[in-house]
Design a protein around this motif. Structure first.
Motif, PDB file in Angstrom:
ATOM      1  N   GLU A  76      87.972  26.767 107.440  1.00  0.00           N
ATOM      2  CA  GLU A  76      89.979  27.434 107.213  1.00  0.00           C
ATOM      3  C   GLU A  76      91.219  26.749 106.284  1.00  0.00           C
ATOM      4  O   GLU A  76      91.529  26.398 106.146  1.00  0.00           O
ATOM      5  N   VAL A  77      90.988  25.610 107.825  1.00  0.00           N
ATOM      6  CA  VAL A  77      92.356  24.780 107.520  1.00  0.00           C
ATOM      7  C   VAL A  77      91.996  23.844 106.720  1.00  0.00           C
ATOM      8  O   VAL A  77      93.096  23.668 106.176  1.00  0.00           O
ATOM      9  N   THR A  78      90.990  23.854 106.323  1.00  0.00           N
ATOM     10  CA  THR A  78      90.430  22.250 105.322  1.00  0.00           C
ATOM     11  C   THR A  78      90.960  22.849 104.474  1.00  0.00           C
ATOM     12  O   THR A  78      91.583  22.032 102.871  1.00  0.00           O
ATOM     13  N   ARG A  79      90.582  24.183 103.787  1.00  0.00           N
ATOM     14  CA  ARG A  79      90.319  24.620 102.130  1.00  0.00           C
ATOM     15  C   ARG A  79      92.079  24.541 102.091  1.00  0.00           C
ATOM     16  O   ARG A  79      92.007  24.376 101.035  1.00  0.00           O
ATOM     17  N   GLN A  80      92.564  25.526 102.868  1.00  0.00           N
ATOM     18  CA  GLN A  80      94.171  25.680 102.546  1.00  0.00           C
ATOM     19  C   GLN A  80      94.657  24.334 102.265  1.00  0.00           C
ATOM     20  O   GLN A  80      95.687  23.716 101.682  1.00  0.00           O
ATOM     21  N   ASP A  81      94.270  23.368 103.435  1.00  0.00           N
ATOM     22  CA  ASP A  81      95.076  22.113 103.606  1.00  0.00           C
ATOM     23  C   ASP A  81      94.846  20.752 102.594  1.00  0.00           C
ATOM     24  O   ASP A  81      95.834  20.952 102.057  1.00  0.00           O
ATOM     25  N   VAL A  82      93.652  21.317 101.813  1.00  0.00           N
ATOM     26  CA  VAL A  82      93.325  20.204 100.755  1.00  0.00           C
ATOM     27  C   VAL A  82      93.846  20.657  99.627  1.00  0.00           C
ATOM     28  O   VAL A  82      94.843  19.946  98.860  1.00  0.00           O
ATOM     29  N   ARG A  83      93.892  21.951  99.513  1.00  0.00           N
ATOM     30  CA  ARG A  83      95.028  22.880  98.251  1.00  0.00           C
ATOM     31  C   ARG A  83      96.001  22.559  98.129  1.00  0.00           C
ATOM     32  O   ARG A  83      96.716  21.680  97.158  1.00  0.00           O
ATOM     33  N   ASP A  84      96.870  22.171  99.334  1.00  0.00           N
ATOM     34  CA  ASP A  84      98.280  22.059  99.392  1.00  0.00           C
ATOM     35  C   ASP A  84      98.487  20.478  98.803  1.00  0.00           C
ATOM     36  O   ASP A  84      99.829  19.824  98.216  1.00  0.00           O
ATOM     37  N   LYS A  85      97.711  19.510 100.012  1.00  0.00           N
ATOM     38  CA  LYS A  85      98.076  17.740 100.194  1.00  0.00           C
ATOM     39  C   LYS A  85      97.617  17.860  97.838  1.00  0.00           C
ATOM     40  O   LYS A  85      97.886  16.497  97.246  1.00  0.00           O
ATOM     41  N   VAL A  86      96.593  17.964  97.451  1.00  0.00           N
ATOM     42  CA  VAL A  86      96.328  18.031  96.179  1.00  0.00           C
ATOM     43  C   VAL A  86      96.857  18.613  95.438  1.00  0.00           C
ATOM     44  O   VAL A  86      98.356  17.430  94.317  1.00  0.00           O
ATOM     45  N   ARG A  87      98.465  19.172  95.664  1.00  0.00           N
ATOM     46  CA  ARG A  87      99.136  20.726  94.368  1.00  0.00           C
ATOM     47  C   ARG A  87     100.603  18.793  94.638  1.00  0.00           C
ATOM     48  O   ARG A  87     100.875  18.530  93.777  1.00  0.00           O
ATOM     49  N   ALA A  88     100.699  18.205  96.206  1.00  0.00           N
ATOM     50  CA  ALA A  88     101.653  17.793  96.502  1.00  0.00           C
ATOM     51  C   ALA A  88     101.996  15.800  95.685  1.00  0.00           C
ATOM     52  O   ALA A  88     102.631  15.830  95.221  1.00  0.00           O
ATOM     53  N   TYR A  89     100.420  16.009  95.736  1.00  0.00           N
ATOM     54  CA  TYR A  89      99.706  14.718  95.126  1.00  0.00           C
ATOM     55  C   TYR A  89     100.010  14.683  93.269  1.00  0.00           C
ATOM     56  O   TYR A  89     100.961  13.897  92.850  1.00  0.00           O
ATOM     57  N   LEU A  90     100.022  15.486  93.042  1.00  0.00           N
ATOM     58  CA  LEU A  90     100.491  15.358  91.399  1.00  0.00           C
ATOM     59  C   LEU A  90     101.370  16.302  91.348  1.00  0.00           C
ATOM     60  O   LEU A  90     101.754  15.641  90.337  1.00  0.00           O
TER      61      LEU A  90
END
Length: 275
Positions: A76-90
């Motif tokens: 649950e933590v990883t799922r949201q974290d990866v969405r946030d990090k990929v968005r910041a990356y893009l």
């Protein structure tokens, strides 16, 4: 007899591996979707595309019974974290590509799979003996710089860890072979003039410490190291020493197998060819 089961252990490494898998999947899906109409910023329309791709990638992973996503609280933590990090990356990379005049031309470029012939690499090894490698793999991305049809190609490999990305020393002592081999593969596929290869950290894309690129014109010494490996394997040389530029990773065999955790300080493991 009591029907008791061992309690699963919350392994932090599982979250690290899962982060990388999901992030790669989202970036692949996103750039595949916008490849023909590349945006110049993460505007509202582009953000909706990203959200839809993220939803699909995560849903596919969650519905795959063979995919281990870790314990539910960690996932649950990883799922949201990866969405946030990929968005910041893009948010960083999309305008950066526009500024530099680069655009992705191939995503998850594969060779040697599904009936494709492997890429054959020929040359000389560290002992100056003829050698060859048959390669198959998947390149995260190939970008074109300097024009739609002309210009040069740059190989890109995503990294999901928080530590600093591989540096020049690794190409000199055999710790890093992947991007050099990828450049040779892209060149052999005839997609265009290959210029360089680089790593880019998903969690730290603009970090000045992660700027090193390997130029295609300087790849020959690294390829000689790679061409030396088959001969060493045939000779039974499975050395335990780690290249001096890299630390011993958690997934490598432990002392029960290697009997030591030695690291080289100077030179490479290929220097003593008679051993």
């Amino acid at each position: 007899m009591l029907g008791l089961e061992e309690v699963a252990e919350a392994d932090e490494e599982t979250s690290v591996l899962t982060f990388g898998s999901v992030a790669h999947g989202i970036l692949e899906g996103f750039y595949s979707t916008v490849l023909e109409d590349l945006p110049t910023e993460l505007d509202e329309r582009t953000a909706r595309v990203l959200e839809a791709v993220s939803d699909r990638v995560i849903s596919d992973l969650e519905s795959n019974r063979d995919e281990w996503l870790g314990l539910e609280p960690l996932w649950e933590v990883t799922r949201q974290d990866v969405r946030d990090k990929v968005r910041a990356y893009l948010e960083w990379e999309i305008p950066y590509l526009a500024l530099k005049g680069e655009r992705p031309m191939a995503v998850e470029l594969q060779f040697g799979f599904a009936g494709q012939p492997p890429v054959e690499l020929r040359g000389v090894d560290m002992a100056r003996q003829p050698a060859r490698l048959l390669l198959r793999g998947r390149v995260d991305r190939v970008d074109r710089h300097g024009g739609e049809q002309g210009g040069v190609l740059r190989v890109l490999d995503y990294k999901s860890g928080l530590t600093s990305l591989p540096r020049k020393k690794g190409y000199e002592d055999g710790a890093l072979l992947q991007t050099a081999l990828y450049m040779m593969a892209v060149d052999s596929l005839g997609l265009g003039s290959v210029d360089s290869a680089r790593y880019r950290g998903i969690q730290s894309p603009g970090n000045p410490a992660n700027k090193y690129e390997l130029k295609f014109s300087r790849v020959e010494p690294t390829i000689r190291l790679a061409l030396s490996i088959p001969g060493r394997v045939r000779a039974g040389l499975f050395e335990a020493v780690q290249a001096g530029s890299a630390s011993i990773a958690s997934w490598q065999p432990g002392r029960d197998i290697t009997r030591n955790q030695a690291s080289l300080v100077d030179g490479t493991r290929f220097d003593r060819l008679s051993e």
